[in-house]
Write a protein that holds these residues in place. Sequence first.
Motif, PDB file in Angstrom:
ATOM      1  N   ILE A   1       0.835  -1.206   0.000  1.00 43.95           N
ATOM      2  CA  ILE A   1       0.000   0.000   0.000  1.00 43.95           C
ATOM      3  C   ILE A   1       0.869   1.255   0.000  1.00 43.95           C
ATOM      4  O   ILE A   1       0.588   2.222  -0.714  1.00 43.95           O
ATOM      5  N   ARG A   2       1.936   1.237   0.761  1.00 52.02           N
ATOM      6  CA  ARG A   2       2.813   2.414   0.828  1.00 52.02           C
ATOM      7  C   ARG A   2       3.613   2.618  -0.453  1.00 52.02           C
ATOM      8  O   ARG A   2       4.173   3.697  -0.680  1.00 52.02           O
ATOM      9  N   SER A   3       3.669   1.567  -1.296  1.00 52.69           N
ATOM     10  CA  SER A   3       4.375   1.712  -2.577  1.00 52.69           C
ATOM     11  C   SER A   3       3.538   2.431  -3.630  1.00 52.69           C
ATOM     12  O   SER A   3       4.048   2.776  -4.696  1.00 52.69           O
ATOM     13  N   VAL A   4       2.257   2.641  -3.343  1.00 50.79           N
ATOM     14  CA  VAL A   4       1.409   3.386  -4.286  1.00 50.79           C
ATOM     15  C   VAL A   4       1.919   4.829  -4.362  1.00 50.79           C
ATOM     16  O   VAL A   4       2.053   5.488  -3.327  1.00 50.79           O
ATOM     17  N   PRO A   5       2.221   5.337  -5.545  1.00 46.78           N
ATOM     18  CA  PRO A   5       2.746   6.707  -5.667  1.00 46.78           C
ATOM     19  C   PRO A   5       1.792   7.739  -5.064  1.00 46.78           C
ATOM     20  O   PRO A   5       0.571   7.638  -5.231  1.00 46.78           O
ATOM     21  N   ASN A   6       2.340   8.699  -4.355  1.00 46.46           N
ATOM     22  CA  ASN A   6       1.512   9.743  -3.746  1.00 46.46           C
ATOM     23  C   ASN A   6       0.772  10.576  -4.779  1.00 46.46           C
ATOM     24  O   ASN A   6      -0.272  11.181  -4.476  1.00 46.46           O
ATOM     25  N   ASN A   7       1.290  10.635  -6.006  1.00 46.58           N
ATOM     26  CA  ASN A   7       0.606  11.388  -7.061  1.00 46.58           C
ATOM     27  C   ASN A   7      -0.798  10.851  -7.297  1.00 46.58           C
ATOM     28  O   ASN A   7      -1.719  11.620  -7.602  1.00 46.58           O
ATOM     29  N   TYR A   8      -0.967   9.538  -7.168  1.00 45.48           N
ATOM     30  CA  TYR A   8      -2.295   8.944  -7.353  1.00 45.48           C
ATOM     31  C   TYR A   8      -3.269   9.484  -6.304  1.00 45.48           C
ATOM     32  O   TYR A   8      -4.425   9.770  -6.597  1.00 45.48           O
ATOM     33  N   ARG A   9      -2.788   9.623  -5.085  1.00 46.28           N
ATOM     34  CA  ARG A   9      -3.635  10.134  -4.008  1.00 46.28           C
ATOM     35  C   ARG A   9      -3.977  11.609  -4.250  1.00 46.28           C
ATOM     36  O   ARG A   9      -5.129  12.019  -4.076  1.00 46.28           O
ATOM     37  N   HIS A  10      -2.986  12.377  -4.671  1.00 47.68           N
ATOM     38  CA  HIS A  10      -3.220  13.802  -4.912  1.00 47.68           C
ATOM     39  C   HIS A  10      -4.227  14.017  -6.031  1.00 47.68           C
ATOM     40  O   HIS A  10      -5.121  14.867  -5.930  1.00 47.68           O
ATOM     41  N   VAL A  11      -4.097  13.237  -7.098  1.00 45.58           N
ATOM     42  CA  VAL A  11      -5.037  13.353  -8.223  1.00 45.58           C
ATOM     43  C   VAL A  11      -6.445  12.965  -7.779  1.00 45.58           C
ATOM     44  O   VAL A  11      -7.428  13.625  -8.140  1.00 45.58           O
ATOM     45  N   ALA A  12      -6.546  11.900  -7.000  1.00 40.70           N
ATOM     46  CA  ALA A  12      -7.860  11.444  -6.524  1.00 40.70           C
ATOM     47  C   ALA A  12      -8.531  12.527  -5.680  1.00 40.70           C
ATOM     48  O   ALA A  12      -9.723  12.818  -5.851  1.00 40.70           O
ATOM     49  N   PHE A  13      -7.782  13.154  -4.780  1.00 39.16           N
ATOM     50  CA  PHE A  13      -8.356  14.190  -3.929  1.00 39.16           C
ATOM     51  C   PHE A  13      -8.696  15.439  -4.751  1.00 39.16           C
ATOM     52  O   PHE A  13      -9.697  16.115  -4.480  1.00 39.16           O
ATOM     53  N   SER A  14      -7.876  15.727  -5.756  1.00 37.96           N
ATOM     54  CA  SER A  14      -8.152  16.893  -6.588  1.00 37.96           C
ATOM     55  C   SER A  14      -9.420  16.721  -7.420  1.00 37.96           C
ATOM     56  O   SER A  14     -10.056  17.702  -7.818  1.00 37.96           O
ATOM     57  N   LEU A  15      -9.792  15.464  -7.686  1.00 39.19           N
ATOM     58  CA  LEU A  15     -11.026  15.178  -8.419  1.00 39.19           C
ATOM     59  C   LEU A  15     -12.242  15.098  -7.500  1.00 39.19           C
ATOM     60  O   LEU A  15     -13.351  14.816  -7.966  1.00 39.19           O
ATOM     61  N   GLY A  16     -12.022  15.332  -6.228  1.00 38.42           N
ATOM     62  CA  GLY A  16     -13.129  15.345  -5.281  1.00 38.42           C
ATOM     63  C   GLY A  16     -13.484  13.998  -4.699  1.00 38.42           C
ATOM     64  O   GLY A  16     -14.543  13.836  -4.075  1.00 38.42           O
ATOM     65  N   MET A  17     -12.610  13.009  -4.877  1.00 39.56           N
ATOM     66  CA  MET A  17     -12.883  11.688  -4.301  1.00 39.56           C
ATOM     67  C   MET A  17     -12.750  11.729  -2.780  1.00 39.56           C
ATOM     68  O   MET A  17     -11.885  12.436  -2.248  1.00 39.56           O
ATOM     69  N   SER A  18     -13.605  10.991  -2.106  1.00 37.55           N
ATOM     70  CA  SER A  18     -13.434  10.810  -0.661  1.00 37.55           C
ATOM     71  C   SER A  18     -12.291   9.827  -0.419  1.00 37.55           C
ATOM     72  O   SER A  18     -11.871   9.105  -1.328  1.00 37.55           O
ATOM     73  N   ARG A  19     -11.801   9.795   0.804  1.00 39.92           N
ATOM     74  CA  ARG A  19     -10.706   8.874   1.117  1.00 39.92           C
ATOM     75  C   ARG A  19     -11.150   7.420   0.921  1.00 39.92           C
ATOM     76  O   ARG A  19     -10.389   6.599   0.419  1.00 39.92           O
ATOM     77  N   PHE A  20     -12.400   7.112   1.303  1.00 41.20           N
ATOM     78  CA  PHE A  20     -12.911   5.753   1.144  1.00 41.20           C
ATOM     79  C   PHE A  20     -12.955   5.354  -0.330  1.00 41.20           C
ATOM     80  O   PHE A  20     -12.542   4.244  -0.704  1.00 41.20           O
ATOM     81  N   THR A  21     -13.445   6.258  -1.182  1.00 46.27           N
ATOM     82  CA  THR A  21     -13.520   5.971  -2.617  1.00 46.27           C
ATOM     83  C   THR A  21     -12.138   5.820  -3.223  1.00 46.27           C
ATOM     84  O   THR A  21     -11.901   4.941  -4.059  1.00 46.27           O
TER      85      THR A  21
END
Length: 275
Positions: free
Chosen positions: A152-172
């Motif tokens: 899980i920690r190997s997932v690039p942080n860019n993926y998380r930033h893009v997801a949050f920028s698109l309005g995704m919740s943490r659960f989604t």
Amino acid sequence: MEGLTKTISWFIGIALIALLFFILGDIILVSIKNFSLSFLLDSPFSGGRKGGILPIIVSTLLILIISLVVVILIGLNSSLYLAEFADQNNRSITIIRKSIEILSAVPSIVFGLFGNAIFSVYFGMGFSILSGGLTLAIMALPLFITTVEKGIRSVPNNYRHVAFSLGMSRFTMIKAIIIPYSLPAIFVGIVLSVGRALAETAALIFTSGYVDRMPESIFDSGRSLSIHIYDLTMNVPGGDLNAYKTSLVLIVLILTTNTFLNASLTRWYRKRIAL
């Protein structure tokens, strides 16, 4: 120096492969004698010298299922918490991680005694399949949590930033991005858990018991394949042939399970790419 190191590495690798084939060859050559379908479908008698191993296969699969269900439910949530929600600079989280790593190295006999004291005695489960499955789950959890958390920690942080920028919740974000990206690590953790559960003997002696009859429920005592092999080899005169045949069944079961999991992961990725 580099050439010498490479030569030593090749030599060790070839020696290990040769040892593996020697062990497998010995088991197959001895087991193939008098091996028949009835060995898989009959119940054992005469202390296991005669008959088959059907009740033992059923007990083993029940123990494995209970163990995997607990490991996946608790282990996956624990890994997600440590990787995604916990404060990485918190001293308590660091202590928890170190404790999990230490638990991975604890001998199985210790887990067996713990499982006997907690599940068999304190919770009144006695020698049962449920008690054995829960004990194996506790054994497998540290390795599973460590493996999955690193995935899980190997997932690039860019993926998380893009997801949050698109309005995704943490659960989604976790459901749609983190878990699919971490599936290889999750499957590796499951494979390691399956291997440890199927091959374990010491912990199950004190929890699931020795009974070799067909279990009627998970609260009945049940003998696993590994315990059956141990008992035939150490305690039953003339049980060596059936011990070899049971060993072959155990190896085939481990290889089949691992192959199925790898094939399932490959198939899932192919479908995802096709979409």
